[in-house]
Design an enzyme around this catalytic site. Sequence first.
Site, PDB file in Angstrom:
ATOM      1  N   CYS A  92       0.632  -0.963   0.107  1.00 24.94           N
ATOM      2  CA  CYS A  92      -0.166   0.096   0.386  1.00 24.94           C
ATOM      3  C   CYS A  92       0.837   1.215   0.403  1.00 24.94           C
ATOM      4  O   CYS A  92       1.513   1.362  -0.928  1.00 24.94           O
ATOM      5  CB  CYS A  92      -1.164   0.224   1.570  1.00 24.94           C
ATOM      6  SG  CYS A  92      -2.575   0.787   0.970  1.00 24.94           S
ATOM      7  N   HIS A 190      -3.399  -5.750   1.343  1.00 18.06           N
ATOM      8  CA  HIS A 190      -3.767  -6.120   2.759  1.00 18.06           C
ATOM      9  C   HIS A 190      -4.789  -7.379   3.094  1.00 18.06           C
ATOM     10  O   HIS A 190      -5.421  -7.804   2.521  1.00 18.06           O
ATOM     11  CB  HIS A 190      -4.734  -5.215   3.283  1.00 18.06           C
ATOM     12  CG  HIS A 190      -3.798  -3.821   3.379  1.00 18.06           C
ATOM     13  ND1 HIS A 190      -2.338  -3.580   4.223  1.00 18.06           N
ATOM     14  CD2 HIS A 190      -4.261  -2.204   2.459  1.00 18.06           C
ATOM     15  CE1 HIS A 190      -2.443  -1.984   3.964  1.00 18.06           C
ATOM     16  NE2 HIS A 190      -3.624  -1.769   2.844  1.00 18.06           N
TER      17      HIS A 190
END
Length: 241
Positions: A92, A190
């Site tokens: 991310c 994630h």
Amino acid sequence: MKTLRLVWIYPDLLSTYGDRGNVLILERRARLRGIPVETVEVKSDEKVPADGSIYLMGGGEDLPQTLAARRLLADGGLHEAVRAGGVLFAVCAGYQMLGHDFGGSDGATVQGLGLLDMRSARAEPRSVGEIVADVDPALRVPRLTGFENHQGQTQLGPRARPLSRTLLGVGNGDGTEGAYQGKVLGTYLHGPALVRNPGLADLLLRWATDSELPALPPEAETLSGRLRDERLAAVSTAAAQ
């Protein structure tokens, strides 16, 4: 056998959505194969060692992301490690930082680490939800499943290759998700990503050890297999509604 050294970079700035799980699953899968392993946590006021085997960076909010990028550029240890053949895995905000630049909280462009040939910018609307993606066949990793929550759009340059092609979700914003270049790999996933995708964890271990890995006994894969099955089933059910 040489000890595998995992280096977790800046957990005080880059560790959202349980990203510590990526470190834990690498530790476990290495030890199950008899590979000695140690983990080093490097805080943002400490120097990044250049002698690690696998370096990991997690997600973070806009201001910590900018601060982390500036400190890593000034430190230079991560760049030295990559030049020496170290493996780097980033998620991310950490993934965006690997490019030439990325969008900061005020919309201004922030200099990235330049370890992946790509650029990221802020985009609307925010991308939130499950991702399912098929990995580049050259990597020999099964279909990816994960959760994205970001406000970025990432464009790859010619030296970086897409990690995967999205079947569900936004990812980079162009039908691809993540990127890799040499032994540097980044993703928006994630979950934590390596817990939900043990094949991706094993790819990093293969890169770090420069060897094929023995298969784990079926009983060691029970929980990870169940998690993958549950998430893929949940996504399939939602898509059918």
